[in-house]
Scaffold this active site. Structure first.
Site, mmCIF file in Angstrom:
data_model
loop_
_atom_site.group_PDB
_atom_site.id
_atom_site.type_symbol
_atom_site.label_atom_id
_atom_site.label_comp_id
_atom_site.label_asym_id
_atom_site.label_seq_id
_atom_site.Cartn_x
_atom_site.Cartn_y
_atom_site.Cartn_z
ATOM 1 N N TYR A 1 0.824 -1.211 0.000
ATOM 2 C CA TYR A 1 0.000 0.000 0.000
ATOM 3 C C TYR A 1 0.860 1.263 0.000
ATOM 4 O O TYR A 1 0.353 2.348 -0.310
ATOM 5 C CB TYR A 1 -0.929 0.055 1.218
ATOM 6 C CG TYR A 1 -1.914 -1.062 1.363
ATOM 7 C CD1 TYR A 1 -2.134 -1.999 0.352
ATOM 8 C CD2 TYR A 1 -2.646 -1.203 2.542
ATOM 9 C CE1 TYR A 1 -3.042 -3.035 0.524
ATOM 10 C CE2 TYR A 1 -3.561 -2.233 2.718
ATOM 11 C CZ TYR A 1 -3.746 -3.146 1.706
ATOM 12 O OH TYR A 1 -4.653 -4.173 1.888
ATOM 13 N N HIS B 1 0.929 -11.798 2.516
ATOM 14 C CA HIS B 1 -0.089 -11.085 1.740
ATOM 15 C C HIS B 1 -0.772 -11.977 0.707
ATOM 16 O O HIS B 1 -1.986 -11.976 0.583
ATOM 17 C CB HIS B 1 0.528 -9.861 1.052
ATOM 18 C CG HIS B 1 -0.483 -8.825 0.690
ATOM 19 N ND1 HIS B 1 -0.220 -7.483 0.762
ATOM 20 C CD2 HIS B 1 -1.769 -8.922 0.268
ATOM 21 C CE1 HIS B 1 -1.302 -6.797 0.384
ATOM 22 N NE2 HIS B 1 -2.252 -7.657 0.083
#
Length: 253
Positions: free
Chosen positions: A36, A94
């Site tokens: 991000y 992730h």
């Protein structure tokens, strides 16, 4: 690990004041990720807020390219530096792609937990087969699996595995990228409760025991998402949403 029902998803948030405002409004679960590129923003927001660090559950995720064992530690230490924290409460794999190898990646996560840099280990975007393989190599209990979950995409096998193995299922994109506002069934139920379609989508997930991390920036939306935890749907209303036939996955691998 017991997570608050509604947390803050921070993908796309680039203003630390938003994070600080969320904390001051009552958010206690903050979710970010290396990919991000806003861990520093989240960390600054935590520092700006008045809430003690120990009351927060801070989660981040190691991106797929950093999942070789030597990169897990280096990248996690870099994440902590960006966050301005000495540990995170929840560290996720992730996605089980690219450099991910359960036999070598997961022991590196165990080592971080043993060294106190990570309180709990989680996985993200894992299918039941991935979870089975992970349990063969991970000494730490799996604390959470984070998956896309909303009325248009319902990975029920992931929910069944979470229930069977007693860990949290965390649903991201619970509003289907705003598409829940275009679903007549959701709008009808919202009208019946004097609520918004977003609140109904969140409540539908919560009724199933799924934790949610909707992204919001405005104070009004932050408050509304938290308030969705107080909205109770009937079994019939849950079943009506379950029966929606339209399907759309926003973030396929």
């Amino acid at each position: 690990m017991e997570l608050p029902p509604v947390g803050l998803g921070t993908m796309g948030i680039d203003d630390p004041a938003v994070v600080a405002r969320a904390i001051d409004l009552g958010y206690r679960h903050l979710d970010t990720a290396q990919i991000y590129e806003n861990e520093a923003v989240v960390g600054e927001g935590i520092a700006m807020a008045d809430t003690p660090r120990e009351e927060l559950t801070v989660a981040t995720k190691v991106w797929a390219s950093n999942l070789a064992p030597e990169d897990v530690r280096v990248s996690t230490e870099a994440s902590l530096e960006r966050l301005g924290l000495d540990h995170v409460d929840l560290l996720y794999v992730h996605r089980p792609i690219e450099a991910y190898d359960p036999a070598t990646t997961l022991p590196a996560f165990d080592a971080l937990r043993e060294d106190g840099l990570v309180r709990e280990v989680g996985v993200s975007n894992f299918e039941p087969d991935d979870l089975e393989h992970a349990r063969e190599h991970l000494e730490s209990p799996i604390a959470a699996n984070q998956v896309e979950y909303h009325p248009l995409f319902r990975p029920t096998r992931a929910l069944a595995d979470a229930r069977a193995n007693d860990y949290e299922l965390v649903g991201y994109s619970p509003l289907a990228g705003g598409r829940v506002f275009d679903l007549p069934v959701v709008s009808e139920i919202a009208d019946a409760h004097d609520a918004s379609p977003a609140q109904v989508a969140i409540a539908w997930l919560l009724e199933q025991g799924i934790r949610v991390i909707p992204k919001a920036s405005s104070e009004a939306h932050l408050r509304a998402n938290l308030a969705a935890a107080e909205l109770s749907l009937s079994p019939e209303e849950v079943a009506r949403i379950d029966a929606i036939e339209e399907r759309e996955e926003l973030f396929p691998e």
